[in-house]
Design a protein around this motif. Structure first.
Motif, PDB file in Angstrom:
ATOM      1  N   SER A  80       0.892  -1.241   0.094  1.00  0.00           N
ATOM      2  CA  SER A  80      -0.029  -0.204  -0.026  1.00  0.00           C
ATOM      3  C   SER A  80       0.857   1.284   0.110  1.00  0.00           C
ATOM      4  O   SER A  80       0.742   2.107  -0.864  1.00  0.00           O
ATOM      5  N   PHE A  81       1.833   1.321   0.731  1.00  0.00           N
ATOM      6  CA  PHE A  81       2.742   2.517   0.717  1.00  0.00           C
ATOM      7  C   PHE A  81       3.605   2.555  -0.389  1.00  0.00           C
ATOM      8  O   PHE A  81       3.817   3.639  -0.738  1.00  0.00           O
ATOM      9  N   ALA A  85       2.993   5.871  -2.330  1.00  0.00           N
ATOM     10  CA  ALA A  85       4.356   6.824  -2.280  1.00  0.00           C
ATOM     11  C   ALA A  85       5.485   5.952  -2.881  1.00  0.00           C
ATOM     12  O   ALA A  85       6.457   5.705  -2.281  1.00  0.00           O
ATOM     13  N   PRO A  86       5.168   6.216  -4.235  1.00  0.00           N
ATOM     14  CA  PRO A  86       6.481   5.034  -4.933  1.00  0.00           C
ATOM     15  C   PRO A  86       7.798   5.842  -4.702  1.00  0.00           C
ATOM     16  O   PRO A  86       7.982   7.112  -5.013  1.00  0.00           O
ATOM     17  N   GLY A  87       8.618   4.822  -4.697  1.00  0.00           N
ATOM     18  CA  GLY A  87      10.171   5.528  -4.687  1.00  0.00           C
ATOM     19  C   GLY A  87      10.374   6.306  -3.288  1.00  0.00           C
ATOM     20  O   GLY A  87      11.487   6.664  -3.223  1.00  0.00           O
ATOM     21  N   LYS A  88       9.445   6.306  -2.291  1.00  0.00           N
ATOM     22  CA  LYS A  88       9.922   6.896  -1.181  1.00  0.00           C
ATOM     23  C   LYS A  88       9.877   5.794  -0.072  1.00  0.00           C
ATOM     24  O   LYS A  88       9.476   4.913  -0.001  1.00  0.00           O
ATOM     25  N   TRP A  90       8.437   5.365   2.621  1.00  0.00           N
ATOM     26  CA  TRP A  90       7.254   5.090   3.523  1.00  0.00           C
ATOM     27  C   TRP A  90       7.028   3.683   3.713  1.00  0.00           C
ATOM     28  O   TRP A  90       6.503   3.088   4.655  1.00  0.00           O
ATOM     29  N   TYR A  91       7.486   2.874   3.007  1.00  0.00           N
ATOM     30  CA  TYR A  91       6.941   1.309   2.916  1.00  0.00           C
ATOM     31  C   TYR A  91       7.520   0.708   4.071  1.00  0.00           C
ATOM     32  O   TYR A  91       7.300  -0.305   4.492  1.00  0.00           O
ATOM     33  N   LEU A  92       8.642   1.489   4.606  1.00  0.00           N
ATOM     34  CA  LEU A  92       9.383   0.902   5.866  1.00  0.00           C
ATOM     35  C   LEU A  92       8.467   0.664   6.938  1.00  0.00           C
ATOM     36  O   LEU A  92       8.534  -0.264   7.751  1.00  0.00           O
ATOM     37  N   MET A  96       7.891  -2.766   9.161  1.00  0.00           N
ATOM     38  CA  MET A  96       7.865  -2.827  10.536  1.00  0.00           C
ATOM     39  C   MET A  96       6.746  -3.495  10.814  1.00  0.00           C
ATOM     40  O   MET A  96       6.629  -4.307  11.965  1.00  0.00           O
ATOM     41  N   GLY A  97       5.656  -3.323  10.400  1.00  0.00           N
ATOM     42  CA  GLY A  97       4.432  -3.890  10.706  1.00  0.00           C
ATOM     43  C   GLY A  97       4.457  -5.448  10.545  1.00  0.00           C
ATOM     44  O   GLY A  97       4.025  -6.526  11.461  1.00  0.00           O
ATOM     45  N   ILE A  98       5.322  -5.878   9.639  1.00  0.00           N
ATOM     46  CA  ILE A  98       5.450  -7.381   9.403  1.00  0.00           C
ATOM     47  C   ILE A  98       6.539  -7.941  10.701  1.00  0.00           C
ATOM     48  O   ILE A  98       6.040  -8.938  11.163  1.00  0.00           O
TER      49      ILE A  98
END
Ligand code: PFF
Length: 453
Positions: A80-81, A85-88, A90-92, A96-98
């Protein structure tokens, strides 16, 4: 914002199904096992008050923020992140959720396994005629063993994996709709028995009369952690579930219903446990064993206790199952969508890996009880780190993402179902996610971790 494509994914079938599944995730051992013992360890009434503030001021908006992200992106917690927010970086947050999902499921399945042991004991009429001391003792013996607790944990993980393997709609959604209301009815019946025990009033005083002198600064963080844990927020569970919610669902209403239901059940669990704690002279700060010691005492004293105890532990196990399923779904959705694994393969790998880690949590009450790391057992570390650190941290980052990155236009579009609903509250919601929630959570961290003073 680019047009959102709608890939064909599994999704919830109806509005009631969404509430049932999400409430199924929120309502679980967090309400019935964790809430009473954490409240008991942290002073009762004052804890409850802080907890309530956090649920509605922070928990509810974070839940809504997660739904917004998930439904907008139609992806798993990490994807989703990446999509929004491609290339940013935020996916971290998703990553962290995982990690949080691994830790939570590892220790949650320990307790979920206990519910199965207690179901068997209830069926064998194992509480009948026992004194409080005997019931306490038999709990301690069971808990500190190895074979049975680990066996039950693995059985529980197997059940969780089985449901996930079967898919969301025909598994979780179907059963939670019937079983959750039944659980509430049963809790109310047990509450009545507990309230009519001699000495019950002290328990109600403990739960509802705040004594602020008992409040230490770290209680603020613990209450926030409990709110996050109980509402299933901060690790992408509700992003993942949000991605299965239909486009015409009124997200704020759903989030409010789920937060309220979750809170009502936590309070009912308190009303069920504390009068009995005082009536039987049990220490409210007994720790993770609290409900497993208190409940058999109530059943022992109750007309029809045999029947009710069996029913209760069945329902508790199911409440736990609808929560463990939601945690495993985070990992499985990630593995299958981002790492291109088949759903079945993802399920087996995730469940096996978590089970292995989980065994260490279970043995923390027995053979590994002396294996302390900075004074805490492995179980305690998983519990502490996930609920009190990772979930609040995840929550902060999620609201910052929605407030500052996704922005008001997108949020309004999503929450008003593309203009179909009025969305009057969107401005208030933006203020909360941009400022109030991040500041409040940061303060809780500062006080709770003793960073100052
Ligand atoms: N909310 C669940 C409970 O109260 O038992 C536990 C939980 C489920 C925590 C899912 C976090 C989560 F993502």
């Amino acid at each position: 914002m680019a047009n959102i494509d709608l890939p064909i994914r599994d999704s919830f079938g109806s509005k009631l199904g969404v509430v049932a599944a999400t409430a199924g995730s929120a309502v679980g051992l967090g309400n019935i096992w964790r809430f009473p013992y954490v409240a008991g360890e942290n002073g009762g009434g004052a804890f409850l008050l802080i907890y309530l503030c956090f649920v509605f001021a922070i928990g509810f908006p974070v839940m809504l923020a997660e739904f917004t992200i998930g439904r907008r992106a139609q992806r798993n917690a990490l994807g989703s992140f990446k999509k929004l927010a491609p290339g940013k970086p935020w996916y971290l947050i998703g990553l962290m959720g995982i990690v949080a999902a691994f830790m939570i499921l590892a220790f949650y399945s320990t307790i979920a396994g206990w519910t199965l042991e207690y179901l068997v004991q209830a069926s064998l009429n194992g509480f009948d005629g026992k004194t409080t001391d005997q019931l306490t003792r038999s709990f301690e013996i069971f808990q500190s063993g190895s074979f049975r607790p680990v066996l039950w944990q693995l059985v529980f993980m197997f059940l969780t994996a089985f449901i996930i393997y079967k898919g969301v709609k025909n598994g979780i959604e179907k059963y939670t709709k019937i079983l959750m209301p039944l659980l509430v009815v049963l809790i109310i019946i047990i509450c009545i028995r507990s309230l009519t025990l001699e000495g019950a009033k002290d328990g109600l005083d403990f739960l509802f009369r705040p004594d602020f002198s008992k409040i230490k600064l770290n209680v603020i963080l613990i209450a926030l952690g409990q709110a996050a844990f109980s509402l299933s927020i901060g690790m992408g569970t509700l992003i993942t579930y949000g991605s299965y919610i239909q486009k015409d669902n009124n997200l704020p209403v759903t989030a409010l219903q789920v937060s309220t239901a979750d809170t009502v059940i936590a309070i009912l669990a308190g009303v069920m446990i504390f009068p009995a704690v005082f009536a039987f002279n049990i220490n409210p700060a007994e720790g993770p064993g609290l409900v497993f010691i208190v409940l058999p005492n109530i059943f022992e004293q109750m007309a029809g206790g045999y029947f009710f105890s069996i029913l209760f532990f069945i329902l508790l196990a199911i409440a736990a199952l609808t929560s463990t399923v939601s945690v495993l779904e985070v990992v499985v959705a990630y593995f299958s969508e981002e790492l291109n694994m088949s759903r079945s393969r993802a399920t087996v790998i995730a469940a096996a890996a978590i089970s292995i880690v989980g065994i260490f949590a279970t043995l923390s009450f027995g053979p590994l009880s002396k294996a302390l790391i900075f004074g805490k057992t492995i179980f305690e570390w998983f519990d502490y780190l996930s609920a009190n650190i990772l979930l609040p941290l995840g929550a902060i980052l999620i609201v910052l993402f929605v407030g500052w990155y996704l922005g008001k236009k997108n949020v309004r579009d999503e929450l008003s179902n593309r203009g179909e609903l009025k969305g009057k509250f969107v401005s208030t919601f933006m203020v909360i996610v941009k400022f109030i929630a991040p500041i409040a959570i940061t303060m809780a961290f500062i006080y709770g971790l003793g960073l100052i003073g």
